[in-house]
Design a protein around this motif. Structure first.
Motif, PDB file in Angstrom:
ATOM      1  N   UNK A 204       0.855  -1.727   0.241  1.00 22.46           N
ATOM      2  CA  UNK A 204      -0.323   0.122  -0.503  1.00 22.46           C
ATOM      3  C   UNK A 204       1.152   1.130   0.372  1.00 22.46           C
ATOM      4  N   UNK A 205       0.343   2.457   0.049  1.00 27.84           N
ATOM      5  CA  UNK A 205       1.218   3.685  -0.284  1.00 27.84           C
ATOM      6  C   UNK A 205       1.192   4.059   1.280  1.00 27.84           C
ATOM      7  N   UNK A 206       2.149   5.255   1.663  1.00 31.55           N
ATOM      8  CA  UNK A 206       2.309   5.265   3.319  1.00 31.55           C
ATOM      9  C   UNK A 206       1.104   5.632   4.113  1.00 31.55           C
ATOM     10  N   UNK A 207       1.220   5.787   4.732  1.00 33.41           N
ATOM     11  CA  UNK A 207      -0.166   5.384   5.847  1.00 33.41           C
ATOM     12  C   UNK A 207      -0.995   7.119   5.658  1.00 33.41           C
ATOM     13  N   UNK A 208      -1.913   6.988   5.699  1.00 38.06           N
ATOM     14  CA  UNK A 208      -3.285   7.993   4.947  1.00 38.06           C
ATOM     15  C   UNK A 208      -2.982   9.010   5.706  1.00 38.06           C
ATOM     16  N   UNK A 209      -2.377   8.368   7.252  1.00 35.55           N
ATOM     17  CA  UNK A 209      -3.516   9.704   7.841  1.00 35.55           C
ATOM     18  C   UNK A 209      -2.098  10.509   8.320  1.00 35.55           C
ATOM     19  N   UNK A 210      -0.818  10.222   7.820  1.00 36.83           N
ATOM     20  CA  UNK A 210       0.132  10.665   8.426  1.00 36.83           C
ATOM     21  C   UNK A 210       1.119  11.773   7.199  1.00 36.83           C
ATOM     22  N   UNK A 211      -0.029  11.492   6.095  1.00 34.32           N
ATOM     23  CA  UNK A 211       1.086  11.719   4.904  1.00 34.32           C
ATOM     24  C   UNK A 211       0.958  12.824   4.367  1.00 34.32           C
ATOM     25  N   UNK A 212       1.964  14.466   4.621  1.00 36.74           N
ATOM     26  CA  UNK A 212       1.275  15.557   4.437  1.00 36.74           C
ATOM     27  C   UNK A 212       1.642  16.715   3.187  1.00 36.74           C
ATOM     28  N   UNK A 213       1.722  15.202   1.896  1.00 38.60           N
ATOM     29  CA  UNK A 213       2.355  15.736   0.572  1.00 38.60           C
ATOM     30  C   UNK A 213       2.591  14.697   0.064  1.00 38.60           C
ATOM     31  N   UNK A 214       1.496  14.804  -1.121  1.00 38.73           N
ATOM     32  CA  UNK A 214       1.228  13.466  -1.871  1.00 38.73           C
ATOM     33  C   UNK A 214       1.145  13.444  -3.436  1.00 38.73           C
ATOM     34  N   UNK A 215       2.261  14.553  -3.285  1.00 35.69           N
ATOM     35  CA  UNK A 215       2.897  14.500  -4.345  1.00 35.69           C
ATOM     36  C   UNK A 215       4.170  13.843  -4.867  1.00 35.69           C
ATOM     37  N   UNK A 216       4.988  14.726  -3.319  1.00 39.25           N
ATOM     38  CA  UNK A 216       6.276  13.660  -3.428  1.00 39.25           C
ATOM     39  C   UNK A 216       6.149  12.585  -2.848  1.00 39.25           C
ATOM     40  N   UNK A 217       5.085  12.079  -1.800  1.00 44.83           N
ATOM     41  CA  UNK A 217       5.177  10.052  -1.391  1.00 44.83           C
ATOM     42  C   UNK A 217       5.095  10.323  -3.177  1.00 44.83           C
ATOM     43  N   UNK A 218       4.431  10.010  -4.052  1.00 42.51           N
ATOM     44  CA  UNK A 218       3.963   9.457  -5.364  1.00 42.51           C
ATOM     45  C   UNK A 218       5.905   9.090  -6.129  1.00 42.51           C
ATOM     46  N   UNK A 219       6.461  10.653  -5.722  1.00 42.36           N
ATOM     47  CA  UNK A 219       7.755  10.845  -6.362  1.00 42.36           C
ATOM     48  C   UNK A 219       8.616   9.452  -5.908  1.00 42.36           C
ATOM     49  N   UNK A 220       8.165   9.566  -4.375  1.00 44.75           N
ATOM     50  CA  UNK A 220       9.403   8.140  -3.643  1.00 44.75           C
ATOM     51  C   UNK A 220       9.044   7.097  -4.029  1.00 44.75           C
ATOM     52  N   UNK A 221       8.005   6.977  -4.419  1.00 50.23           N
ATOM     53  CA  UNK A 221       7.543   5.474  -4.923  1.00 50.23           C
ATOM     54  C   UNK A 221       8.074   5.102  -6.126  1.00 50.23           C
ATOM     55  N   UNK A 222       7.878   6.047  -7.048  1.00 51.75           N
ATOM     56  CA  UNK A 222       7.947   5.791  -8.462  1.00 51.75           C
ATOM     57  C   UNK A 222       9.703   5.714  -8.707  1.00 51.75           C
ATOM     58  N   UNK A 223      10.579   6.119  -7.654  1.00 50.40           N
ATOM     59  CA  UNK A 223      12.247   6.122  -7.392  1.00 50.40           C
ATOM     60  C   UNK A 223      12.374   4.874  -6.559  1.00 50.40           C
ATOM     61  N   UNK A 224      11.521   4.011  -5.793  1.00 49.56           N
ATOM     62  CA  UNK A 224      11.852   2.970  -4.906  1.00 49.56           C
ATOM     63  C   UNK A 224      11.688   1.836  -5.985  1.00 49.56           C
TER      64      UNK A 224
END
Ligand SMILES: [Zn+2]
Ligand SMILES: [Zn+2]
Length: 315
Positions: A204-224
């Motif tokens: 799954x993605x990062x824990x939703x309730x504690x993720x304050x920047x979704x654009x960056x979170x997406x780039x990070x998953x693409x990178x990984x």
């Protein structure tokens, strides 16, 4: 699963072990070679986990052992909760990304959790998580991100994977493509207490309730995903390997918006802004009616359970 000295832990790969503390994983990495041998602790679990971490370390590396360093994927309270207690026992350097230091040195509090997203009980409870920073002063050092490694762990690459937190990092061992992803993505549905406590596998993605920047979170998953890891472990959930990992991680990277980003919520349209000085901007909180209804129902349910327990104990 390895059970020794009253602790349960698991092997991730050669020289890498993990332990689940309530609902959070910590990891120990042995150095294969290099000038400094020894081992490094990744994250410290929730508060009250120090004894278990020390017991696991002594089982693996011998009585009286201590790590050459502690590195934090990020400083959320479930990953840094036992850091102060461990530092009383082990006088060792602590590393985190420069953007994570304000939350470790008392300079800033994290952006508030968004309990309206994810739909699970953990999301509602997230408002009670500690947001106050630790005050470690100069015990914590910034990772040299130009080097993308720390001297105590020369063979592992450290990657900036922000989004879930401003200075979130992941660790990668190119030789056998083992990834420790922190909360950049998880291998369970961390909004659900049932998934979380039972470690039910679901990338799954990062824990939703504690993720304050979704654009960056997406780039990070693409990178990984582009690293094509063969073994991955995360802050929450079990190990995932091989074909299953490749498919699920590629799918998450390609369909991040649909799979990981909540449909509405405090940080969906606007991210919180932060830098090396701490939080700069937090979007305003607007509770929707669905959330208010869910909170009332949860409150009534909790009240009912408590009332029943009291009734039982006096009866
Ligand atoms: Zn986290
Ligand atoms: Zn976490």
């Amino acid at each position: 699963m390895i059970k020794k000295n009253n602790v349960n832990f698991f092997q991730v790969a050669q020289g890498v072990w993990g332990m689940k503390l309530m609902f959070v994983n910590v990891f120990m990495i042995a150095n294969r070679r290099g000038v400094r041998k020894g081992w490094v602790l990744v994250d410290t679990g929730p508060q009250g986990s120090a004894d278990k971490i020390i017991a696991m370390a002594e089982t693996l590396f011998g009585v009286g052992t201590r790590p050459s360093a502690i590195i934090l994927t990020h400083a959320h309270s479930d990953h840094s909760g036992s850091l102060e207690a461990l530092l009383k026992h082990w006088k060792v350097p602590v590393y985190a990304h420069e953007y994570e230091l304000p939350y470790l040195t008392g300079k800033s509090s994290y952006p508030p959790a968004d309990p309206t997203v994810g739909g699970g009980i953990m999301s509602l409870f997230s408002v009670f998580f500690r947001r106050k920073p630790l005050k470690l002063g100069n015990k914590v050092k910034a990772i040299d991100m130009a080097e993308s490694r720390i001297p105590e762990l020369p063979e592992w690459r450290i990657l900036a994977t922000p989004g879930h937190s401003p200075g979130h990092i992941s660790l990668f061992f190119p030789l056998n493509t083992t990834l420790i992803a922190g909360d950049a993505f998880t291998t369970t549905k961390s909004e659900s207490a049932i998934y979380l406590l039972n470690s039910i596998k679901q990338l799954s993605g990062p824990p939703m309730y504690l993720t304050p920047d979704w654009e960056s979170a997406k780039k990070s998953v693409v990178k990984l995903a582009a690293l094509h890891p063969r073994i991955a472990v995360t802050g929450h959930g079990p190990i995932i390997r091989g074909h299953e990992l490749r498919e699920a991680l590629d799918n998450l990277a390609e369909n991040f918006d649909e799979l990981a980003v909540p449909t509405s919520g405090r940080y969906v349209k606007q991210a919180a802004l932060a830098d090396e000085t701490g939080v700069l901007y937090v979007p305003p909180f607007k509770a929707n009616t669905k959330f208010v209804a869910a909170t009332i129902i949860t409150g009534l349910l909790a009240g009912f359970i408590i009332a029943r327990q009291i009734h039982k104990s006096v009866a």
